[in-house]
Motif scaffolding. Sequence first.
Motif, PDB file in Angstrom:
ATOM      1  N   GLY A  79     -30.097 -35.060 -16.625  1.00 15.39           N
ATOM      2  CA  GLY A  79     -30.317 -33.615 -16.508  1.00 15.39           C
ATOM      3  C   GLY A  79     -31.505 -33.321 -15.594  1.00 15.39           C
ATOM      4  O   GLY A  79     -31.441 -32.444 -14.724  1.00 15.39           O
ATOM      5  N   ASN A  93     -31.524 -31.328 -12.042  1.00 21.95           N
ATOM      6  CA  ASN A  93     -32.453 -30.210 -11.799  1.00 21.95           C
ATOM      7  C   ASN A  93     -33.247 -30.444 -10.530  1.00 21.95           C
ATOM      8  O   ASN A  93     -33.416 -29.537  -9.705  1.00 21.95           O
ATOM      9  N   HIS A  97     -18.763 -35.988 -15.905  1.00 17.79           N
ATOM     10  CA  HIS A  97     -19.608 -35.376 -16.924  1.00 17.79           C
ATOM     11  C   HIS A  97     -20.515 -36.430 -17.538  1.00 17.79           C
ATOM     12  O   HIS A  97     -20.131 -37.593 -17.650  1.00 17.79           O
ATOM     13  N   ASP A 108     -28.733 -35.143 -22.270  1.00 16.78           N
ATOM     14  CA  ASP A 108     -29.381 -33.834 -22.128  1.00 16.78           C
ATOM     15  C   ASP A 108     -28.463 -32.684 -22.555  1.00 16.78           C
ATOM     16  O   ASP A 108     -28.418 -31.628 -21.912  1.00 16.78           O
ATOM     17  N   VAL A 166     -24.089 -32.552 -19.154  1.00 19.31           N
ATOM     18  CA  VAL A 166     -24.375 -32.121 -17.783  1.00 19.31           C
ATOM     19  C   VAL A 166     -23.151 -32.443 -16.934  1.00 19.31           C
ATOM     20  O   VAL A 166     -22.588 -33.532 -17.037  1.00 19.31           O
ATOM     21  N   ASP A 167     -22.726 -31.492 -16.121  1.00 22.52           N
ATOM     22  CA  ASP A 167     -21.628 -31.778 -15.198  1.00 22.52           C
ATOM     23  C   ASP A 167     -22.117 -32.641 -14.053  1.00 22.52           C
ATOM     24  O   ASP A 167     -23.179 -32.392 -13.493  1.00 22.52           O
TER      25      ASP A 167
END
Lengths: 216, 260
Positions: free
Chosen positions: A53, A57, A90, A94, A97-98
């Motif tokens: 994740g 980000n 996928h 987290d 998350v894709d």
Amino acid sequence: MQIAVIDLGIGNLRSVEQALNAVAPNANVLVTSDAAAIDQADRVVMPGQGAVGTWFNALSERGLEQVVRDSLDSKPMLGICVGMQALFGHCEEDGGVDGLGLFSGEVRHFSNFHQQGPAAPRLKIPQMGWNQVSQRLDHALWQGIDDQSHFYFVHSFCANLNLNAEQDCIYGEANYGHQFIAAVGRENVFAVQFHPEKSHNDGLQLLKNFTQWNGK
Amino acid sequence: MPLAKRIIPCLDVDNGRVVKGVNFVGIRDAGDPVEVAKRYNQQGADEITFLDITATSDKRDTLLHVVEEVASEVFIPLTVGGGVRELQDVHNLLNAGADKISVNSTAVFKPEFIREASSHFGSQCIVVAIDAKQTQWLDKGDGQDRWEIFTHGGRKATGIDAVEWAIKMADYGAGEILLTSMDGDGTKAGYDLKLTKAVSDATLVPIIASGGVGNLEHLVEGVKLGGADAVLAASIFHFGEYTVQQAKQAMRDAGVEIRL
């Protein structure tokens, strides 16, 4: 030859950089988060450590998702560890998350696959250490590396063999309580769950093969 | 094909030189860390650990330099510890080329540090080092052996139970535990197998056994009887008694899964 190592500000990229310098002394190895530099590079290495994740980000904060997708379509690309996991559809980590979706299937925590109960073998998580990789299919990146060679792994999440439909993409598998994907690839992309930059001579050989691979 | 057990040569580094203490005191010079690391790498070490025992922080840059130099030539995992107090220290060592950072005293004074460091850099690179000594003080009358942990290179007692501490540190995000028996360290009498087993059974993170190796049989015992995932040794390798290759062969001969 320009090799871009994508820098998301996570983990230690020095080892990847130094290992590439050692196997390709004439290459220009650039650790970078600059989209233009990645775009112009002949080859791209996409490493990753820590949580997926956080990784995604960082990718979007730096505005690099598009150039990564373009690179996946166009030039030799090597994913390492979380950089491999990110290529799946996928990831369970987290809170879910894709991924980038180059390969179908889900990356899940080891505990989903380990036997439970008092008689089950106690397997430490993360898997940390040297495990043998079975080369399921030939690939230019396996050249000069014996089948069943040991590579260095550090991870708690894994891509499960059976959950992921595209068997013709699975180039290597390893066993830690169950069989999981150690290497996956398609066309110009190759990605490994282990750390070639930390896997002594066989790891260096794989990186050397990557620097010489035409992506076909 | 299970995961191979690891053999980890350990380099205690003081002001840029490899040294080896006996029971944490008394120092013997064992050479230039870069040369020593390269030799172990060639012999097939699975990993190398550097512990900086330099007491003062102004000399710490020496270690960063050593790590940098080793990391440019040795492509196996490097663990570095000693004097890690801030997230910035972790960052600097990782940037110099370390893969895992070992934290000891700071974890005791500020357990939250382990939580912060592991969430920031990932559990995979945070090792909690525990120096433990068998004790009667923590006896709970249940017939179980107890060990107390020490900080400051073994100089300060803490009153903390080693097994409970290991469980707590794993819970805080330690990715691995480097467990040194102070009773064994430097004695060549073998690992404290009861301690190793107790910690290994109590936690689900990998355990590195350390302290006391005198011969290759001790390495085998660490895995088979102590339940260790990796075995660490210093002096048996430094002074040429055994090569890492010999150690691996001995372990394989004893039926331990190993990378040769």
